[in-house]
Motif scaffolding. Sequence first.
Motif, PDB file in Angstrom:
ATOM      1  N   TYR A  57     -72.637 -29.217 -41.077  1.00 41.97           N
ATOM      2  CA  TYR A  57     -72.699 -27.803 -40.706  1.00 41.97           C
ATOM      3  C   TYR A  57     -71.562 -27.008 -41.362  1.00 41.97           C
ATOM      4  CZ  TYR A  57     -73.494 -23.570 -38.086  1.00 41.97           C
ATOM      5  OH  TYR A  57     -73.758 -22.261 -37.755  1.00 41.97           O
ATOM      6  N   GLY A  58     -71.923 -26.116 -42.280  1.00 37.68           N
ATOM      7  CA  GLY A  58     -70.957 -25.376 -43.102  1.00 37.68           C
ATOM      8  C   GLY A  58     -69.798 -24.758 -42.337  1.00 37.68           C
ATOM      9  N   PRO A  59     -70.070 -23.914 -41.330  1.00 38.56           N
ATOM     10  CA  PRO A  59     -68.943 -23.251 -40.651  1.00 38.56           C
ATOM     11  C   PRO A  59     -67.961 -24.231 -39.983  1.00 38.56           C
ATOM     12  CG  PRO A  59     -70.968 -22.072 -40.195  1.00 38.56           C
ATOM     13  CD  PRO A  59     -71.353 -23.329 -40.935  1.00 38.56           C
ATOM     14  N   TYR A  60     -68.481 -25.334 -39.426  1.00 34.44           N
ATOM     15  CA  TYR A  60     -67.602 -26.333 -38.791  1.00 34.44           C
ATOM     16  C   TYR A  60     -66.731 -27.015 -39.850  1.00 34.44           C
ATOM     17  CZ  TYR A  60     -66.356 -30.092 -35.447  1.00 34.44           C
ATOM     18  OH  TYR A  60     -65.703 -30.986 -34.618  1.00 34.44           O
ATOM     19  N   CYS A  61     -67.353 -27.374 -40.992  1.00 41.69           N
ATOM     20  CA  CYS A  61     -66.588 -28.028 -42.066  1.00 41.69           C
ATOM     21  C   CYS A  61     -65.479 -27.117 -42.588  1.00 41.69           C
ATOM     22  CB  CYS A  61     -67.503 -28.399 -43.232  1.00 41.69           C
ATOM     23  SG  CYS A  61     -68.797 -29.550 -42.769  1.00 41.69           S
ATOM     24  N   ARG A  62     -65.811 -25.842 -42.766  1.00 39.68           N
ATOM     25  CA  ARG A  62     -64.790 -24.916 -43.293  1.00 39.68           C
ATOM     26  C   ARG A  62     -63.621 -24.772 -42.319  1.00 39.68           C
ATOM     27  NH1 ARG A  62     -69.560 -22.394 -45.388  1.00 39.68           N
ATOM     28  NH2 ARG A  62     -69.890 -21.115 -43.539  1.00 39.68           N
ATOM     29  N   ALA A  63     -63.950 -24.683 -41.019  1.00 40.08           N
ATOM     30  CA  ALA A  63     -62.881 -24.583 -40.015  1.00 40.08           C
ATOM     31  C   ALA A  63     -62.031 -25.854 -40.044  1.00 40.08           C
ATOM     32  CB  ALA A  63     -63.473 -24.364 -38.626  1.00 40.08           C
ATOM     33  N   LEU A 114     -62.497 -22.581 -34.132  1.00 34.70           N
ATOM     34  CA  LEU A 114     -63.632 -23.395 -33.677  1.00 34.70           C
ATOM     35  C   LEU A 114     -64.598 -22.588 -32.816  1.00 34.70           C
ATOM     36  CD1 LEU A 114     -61.475 -26.528 -33.103  1.00 34.70           C
ATOM     37  CD2 LEU A 114     -63.396 -26.402 -34.692  1.00 34.70           C
ATOM     38  N   TYR A 115     -64.063 -21.732 -31.946  1.00 32.90           N
ATOM     39  CA  TYR A 115     -64.963 -20.848 -31.188  1.00 32.90           C
ATOM     40  C   TYR A 115     -65.809 -20.023 -32.171  1.00 32.90           C
ATOM     41  CZ  TYR A 115     -62.674 -21.660 -26.620  1.00 32.90           C
ATOM     42  OH  TYR A 115     -62.184 -22.221 -25.462  1.00 32.90           O
ATOM     43  N   SER A 116     -65.176 -19.553 -33.255  1.00 35.99           N
ATOM     44  CA  SER A 116     -65.909 -18.770 -34.248  1.00 35.99           C
ATOM     45  C   SER A 116     -67.027 -19.579 -34.885  1.00 35.99           C
ATOM     46  CB  SER A 116     -64.968 -18.289 -35.351  1.00 35.99           C
ATOM     47  OG  SER A 116     -63.951 -17.492 -34.808  1.00 35.99           O
ATOM     48  N   ALA A 117     -66.730 -20.852 -35.210  1.00 35.75           N
ATOM     49  CA  ALA A 117     -67.767 -21.704 -35.811  1.00 35.75           C
ATOM     50  C   ALA A 117     -68.900 -21.919 -34.815  1.00 35.75           C
ATOM     51  CB  ALA A 117     -67.166 -23.046 -36.247  1.00 35.75           C
ATOM     52  N   ALA A 118     -68.569 -22.132 -33.543  1.00 40.64           N
ATOM     53  CA  ALA A 118     -69.610 -22.391 -32.535  1.00 40.64           C
ATOM     54  C   ALA A 118     -70.459 -21.145 -32.301  1.00 40.64           C
ATOM     55  CB  ALA A 118     -68.971 -22.869 -31.228  1.00 40.64           C
ATOM     56  N   GLU A 119     -69.837 -19.970 -32.349  1.00 47.02           N
ATOM     57  CA  GLU A 119     -70.636 -18.784 -32.022  1.00 47.02           C
ATOM     58  C   GLU A 119     -71.642 -18.452 -33.109  1.00 47.02           C
ATOM     59  OE1 GLU A 119     -66.926 -16.025 -32.026  1.00 47.02           O
ATOM     60  OE2 GLU A 119     -68.617 -14.662 -32.074  1.00 47.02           O
ATOM     61  N   THR A 120     -71.457 -18.964 -34.342  1.00 51.44           N
ATOM     62  CA  THR A 120     -72.493 -18.759 -35.369  1.00 51.44           C
ATOM     63  C   THR A 120     -73.794 -19.451 -34.976  1.00 51.44           C
ATOM     64  OG1 THR A 120     -71.853 -20.726 -36.652  1.00 51.44           O
ATOM     65  CG2 THR A 120     -70.787 -18.655 -37.259  1.00 51.44           C
ATOM     66  N   VAL A 177     -73.626 -11.500 -34.245  1.00 44.04           N
ATOM     67  CA  VAL A 177     -73.184 -12.872 -34.541  1.00 44.04           C
ATOM     68  C   VAL A 177     -72.602 -12.924 -35.955  1.00 44.04           C
ATOM     69  CG1 VAL A 177     -73.928 -15.268 -34.788  1.00 44.04           C
ATOM     70  CG2 VAL A 177     -74.940 -13.831 -33.018  1.00 44.04           C
ATOM     71  N   PRO A 178     -71.398 -13.477 -36.122  1.00 40.18           N
ATOM     72  CA  PRO A 178     -70.801 -13.531 -37.459  1.00 40.18           C
ATOM     73  C   PRO A 178     -71.617 -14.401 -38.419  1.00 40.18           C
ATOM     74  CG  PRO A 178     -69.486 -14.774 -35.881  1.00 40.18           C
ATOM     75  CD  PRO A 178     -70.532 -14.056 -35.099  1.00 40.18           C
ATOM     76  N   PHE A 179     -71.391 -14.231 -39.728  1.00 40.09           N
ATOM     77  CA  PHE A 179     -72.253 -14.857 -40.733  1.00 40.09           C
ATOM     78  C   PHE A 179     -71.871 -16.272 -41.086  1.00 40.09           C
ATOM     79  CE2 PHE A 179     -72.109 -10.306 -41.885  1.00 40.09           C
ATOM     80  CZ  PHE A 179     -73.398 -10.010 -41.492  1.00 40.09           C
ATOM     81  N   ALA A 180     -70.594 -16.600 -40.990  1.00 39.08           N
ATOM     82  CA  ALA A 180     -70.181 -17.842 -41.609  1.00 39.08           C
ATOM     83  C   ALA A 180     -69.130 -18.535 -40.773  1.00 39.08           C
ATOM     84  CB  ALA A 180     -69.638 -17.569 -43.006  1.00 39.08           C
TER      85      ALA A 180
END
Lengths: 123, 329
Positions: free
Chosen positions: B162-168, B100-106, B326-329
């Motif tokens: 939001y794509g990254p949040y959904c994937r996480a 989740l931190y990863s999704a937020a940092e995007t 910043v990471p891509f996804a």
Amino acid sequence: MIKSLDPRVTRAEIELDNAIEPLKEMDQWETFEVFHQKRRGDQHMHVGIVHAPNAEMAILFAKEQYGRRGLSVNIWVVKTRDVFTTDYDDSDIFETVPEKQYREAGGYKVMDKINKYKKSVKA
Amino acid sequence: MYGNAYIDPNEKAAGILAGEDMQKLAEFEARIARGEKIEPKDWMPREYRKQLIRMIEQHAHSEIIGALPEGTWITRAPGFKRKLALMAKVQDEVGHGQLLYSAAETLGKSREAMINDLITGKSKYSNVFNYPAFTWADACVIAWLIDAGAIINQVANAKGSYGPYCRALDRICTEESFHLKYGHDNVVTLATGTPVQRKMVQEALSRWWPPIMHFFGPSDKISNHTEILMRWKVKMATNDDMRQQFLNMYVPKIWDLGLTVPDAKLSKNEETGKWEYTEPDWDEFKRVINGDGPCNAERLAVRRNAEERGRWVREALNTSESKYMVPFA
């Protein structure tokens, strides 16, 4: 000193009022993109990122984060900053036109001609 | 596991869209209406970015802090198998925090900034983790019912925009299903066990019922603000709807075990299909979420301690050629 229900917390001898310096930039390192292969023969799939100080530790964290249950045979990591990408704003570069049938198997239909030819030879 | 993101009901809705490019906003909303996902580098309204950062960050903090009350029982879980299972569950929760931190940092907030806001008390996390797990049965009730609530929330949010949040969340929901079964198994074992075990699990349920009722947050005022967040698929269901869904799925399962829910008013109105219950004490909820709960101070002190004592290791590993992007996804 915290006297906690959690014996591990009590043993750690923690002051309740233990203000600390804020984490500095890069405290959590840079990020690596992780690619995971479930079984031999499959494609490696992008599964997410890990924060790590170097590639070896990135592999270690990726194994814990993305390979701790289910099938895994292989992991790749690559620094985020070494990945080149297209822009979503440019996604029209992928638009295809109907004439692209010439690139596809379905664009070639020969049975009509063969049948017509066979008929004409018989006659 | 997780609790619903807490949005201050007094926050002003006016001016949310002030200064936005209306053409881009229309394209953005059309994309969401078509069911397409938004990706990190897409144009997005300021309020969309702000609310998502707040929500995903709170969710991440909840996973990390939630590992503390459960971790309390790892060393004393009854039997080797339960120790292994609880360790696996707690590791999952910490892993969820990382995802989740990863999704937020995007969205542009660094992980360092999020951790700083957690340990200074600026960011919130799910209120339930400010309560202590007194006995092994408390850990069992948390694993079953708090995780059940979390799944309802997360399954809804996984259909967000939001794509990254959904994937996480897709990855997280798969793992949560193990937590739920594990928790249920533990509660059933106690509830079908000796009179002492039954008493223990009943007491834990009675202790945890008020925090469970708080879990989804107070009734949403249907304001312009809520409407916009639901149109943007940031918020996927009202707090009351999620609470109803939880009661509908789990109260019958609790009653099946002959356990008593400590709310004499709790019953399903067969005409409306809705559950009726005693209104939770929202003053207590606000008091605890703002810092004055039984465990708030300890939880944050433990987090600060972990950051501080690990700092030299992180610094020693850092190399001068590292560079953040910043990471891509």
